[in-house]
Structures are given as C-alpha cells and as structure tokens.
Write a protein that holds these residues in place. Structure first.
Motif, PDB file in Angstrom:
ATOM      1  N   ARG A   1      -7.382  -1.244   4.664  1.00  0.00           N
ATOM      2  CA  ARG A   1      -7.322  -0.590   4.592  1.00  0.00           C
ATOM      3  C   ARG A   1      -7.583   0.099   4.039  1.00  0.00           C
ATOM      4  N   LEU A   2      -7.104   1.344   3.604  1.00  0.00           N
ATOM      5  CA  LEU A   2      -7.375   3.230   3.925  1.00  0.00           C
ATOM      6  C   LEU A   2      -7.954   3.952   3.703  1.00  0.00           C
TER       7      LEU A   2
ATOM      8  N   ALA B   1      -9.063   8.229   3.609  1.00  0.00           N
ATOM      9  CA  ALA B   1      -8.374   8.931   3.452  1.00  0.00           C
ATOM     10  C   ALA B   1      -9.124  10.019   3.270  1.00  0.00           C
TER      11      ALA B   1
ATOM     12  N   MET C   1       0.963  -0.946  -0.011  1.00  0.00           N
ATOM     13  CA  MET C   1       0.513   0.248  -0.268  1.00  0.00           C
ATOM     14  C   MET C   1       0.858   1.452  -0.204  1.00  0.00           C
TER      15      MET C   1
ATOM     16  N   ASP D   1       2.418   4.949   1.083  1.00  0.00           N
ATOM     17  CA  ASP D   1       2.674   5.627   2.040  1.00  0.00           C
ATOM     18  C   ASP D   1       2.249   7.180   1.914  1.00  0.00           C
TER      19      ASP D   1
ATOM     20  N   ASP E   1      -6.949   7.054   8.511  1.00  0.00           N
ATOM     21  CA  ASP E   1      -5.518   7.170   8.448  1.00  0.00           C
ATOM     22  C   ASP E   1      -4.571   8.214   8.497  1.00  0.00           C
ATOM     23  N   HIS E   2      -6.197   9.067   7.442  1.00  0.00           N
ATOM     24  CA  HIS E   2      -5.081  10.024   6.380  1.00  0.00           C
ATOM     25  C   HIS E   2      -6.102  11.507   6.426  1.00  0.00           C
TER      26      HIS E   2
END
Length: 284
Positions: A173-174, A176, A1, A3, A255-256
């Motif tokens: 999973r990301l 964002a 993934m 970053d 996450d973001h």
C-alpha cells in the motif's frame, strides 16, 4: 495505483478560489512538474474541482487532495467528479480523504464509522478504490486504508510513525506522509516559524493523541510545541537537513514524502524554496 513519485509538494496555497490567483497557481503547478516533483497535494480541505486547473496546466504530475473533508462534500457527488477527472486525466488524480477533527465540524461523530459509510457511498457510486488514500493516523484508520484504499497520507507525523504505519499497511500500500520543512539554519528563528504553524494543530485531539502514542507528553504541546516536538515533526535547517528527514521517512517505509514548506505566509506559494529543494533532492 496512482504513481506519485518519490517526492511531492503539499500546499494550502493551491486551494485558492480568488480569480486573481489563478494564473500564478497554474504557473506554479507547471513549474513543479518541470522541476521533477511527482505530486501536488492540495491542502485546505479542497474539493475534487480544485484539482482541475492544476491538471489542465500540466501534463504529467499527479494532483491529490490532501485532504478532502468528508463532512463537507457529498460522497455521491465526489464519486461522480472523481470518475470524470480520472477519465479526463488517467492516472493523474488521487483522492485523499479525511475525517477532520472535533470542534472544526458541527456534526462530527465517530470518525471511523463516518469514514466507513463514506467509502461505502463511493463504492456504490463506482469510484475507483485504487485511486484514493486516507489521512490515517491511528491503527484502525490505517487498517481501513489498507483494506479499502490505495494507502495512507498521514499528516504531522515522525519517521517513527511512518515505521508503525508501514507495519499496519503491509508492503503493497502507498504510504505518503506529509513532511514539514523550514529552510532556515538559525535554530531560534526556524523553531519560531514552525511554532507559528504548529500552534493550531496542538489544539486538535486527533493529532495530539497520535503524538502521545509516539511518546510525547501534554507538556510538549504547550506554546506551539516543545523543542523536542518541533525538531521531531519539522525538518528545519539547510537542504541537507531536509534530505536527511526525507531519507529517514523512506528508510522507515515511506514511498513518497509530501513536503510542506513553512513560511510566514502560510497561504503563499514558496516557489524559491521549492526550486532549492528540487535541486538538492535530485528529483530528476
């Protein structure tokens, strides 16, 4: 993934084909990297090629499409370009994909099915699924993001949506979300700036339907958004207000956070505000 770090910048200003803007775009990208941001999200339905000048101007920061409109770009061509960019800049490009909205696309039809076919095309052409995310809002598209991509990049959402999205995506999973920001402590002026931006989105059913699922009503969409809606989807005030909103998304499972600073010049590059936010958010 890929970053993308904890905080990035989302801006339509980087998606500018005017040659006279090229130097400023490169300088701004390099400065965002120096400030410690983890990613630059290209707004305005960019293609993969729009990421290349920013990648050339930097050495670490991730560049993502936020988002590439699947109706505007051929899947096989996107796959070839993605593979080339990923080979040239390993771990630094993220392909964000979205199905746009009725009324903005002539041939718009069944976005979930269209996205599934598009992902099939990318897979057939050998594009890496771990280096793409979907602009997913509803449960079905979030499930598709979970099953066939690295995660989701939801737009125009609240921390409550982030919590629901995390439940669908699972822990690996990301997630964002884009987070709108107005650095202005005057309530009337800050909300006016927000409404100038939100009015366009209040006419797009993919967004309004998602907001309805979150408990808002049709009345909240009038005149650029009610105070309740504006306050929920835009972090306005000082930098501490922005920090609190970013923390709320992170506590909900993000996450973001991809920060979009709203000003009167929507296509500009608000570099002074980006600097102010970087200091307050302790990006280093």
């Amino acid at each position: 993934m890929v970053d993308v770090g904890r905080v990035g910048i989302w801006s339509i200003g980087f998606r500018n084909d005017d040659p006279s803007a090229a130097n400023e775009i490169r300088d701004a990208a390099a400065e965002l990297e120096e400030l410690g941001y983890g990613a630059i999200w290209l707004g305005g339905s960019p293609g993969v090629h729009h990421a290349v000048p920013l990648l050339e101007a930097t050495s670490r920061i991730v560049v993502a499409t936020g988002i590439l409109n699947i109706w505007e770009y051929d899947a096989a061509d996107v796959a070839d370009r993605q593979k080339a960019v990923s080979a040239a800049y390993p771990g630094r490009f993220l392909l964000g994909l979205g199905a746009s909205h009725p009324g903005l696309v002539k041939a718009y039809d069944k976005p979930y099915s269209a996205m599934t076919r598009y992902l099939d095309g990318l897979d057939t052409a050998g594009a890496p699924s771990a280096e793409r995310v979907l602009a997913a809002l509803g449960p079905r598209m979030l499930e598709l993001a979970r099953d066939r991509t690295a995660g989701a990049h939801p737009y125009l959402v609240t921390p409550e949506h982030t919590e629901r999205a995390r439940q669908v995506l699972g822990p690996d999973r990301l997630l964002a979300p884009e987070v709108k920001v107005v650095l202005d402590t005057d309530p009337e002026r800050a909300r006016a700036t927000a409404r100038q931006h939100l009015g366009f989105y209040m006419k797009l059913p993919n967004y309004t339907n998602n907001l309805l699922r979150l408990g808002f009503t049709e009345d909240d969409f009038a005149d650029g958004g009610s105070d309740r809606l504006v306050d929920a989807v835009v972090a306005w005030g000082d930098v501490e207000a922005v920090r609190r909103r970013v923390d709320a998304h992170r506590d909900a499972g993000a996450d973001h956070a991809a920060l979009q600073v709203l000003t009167d010049d929507r296509s500009g590059l608000p570099r002074a505000q980006w600097r102010e936010l970087a200091t307050a958010l302790d990006l280093r």
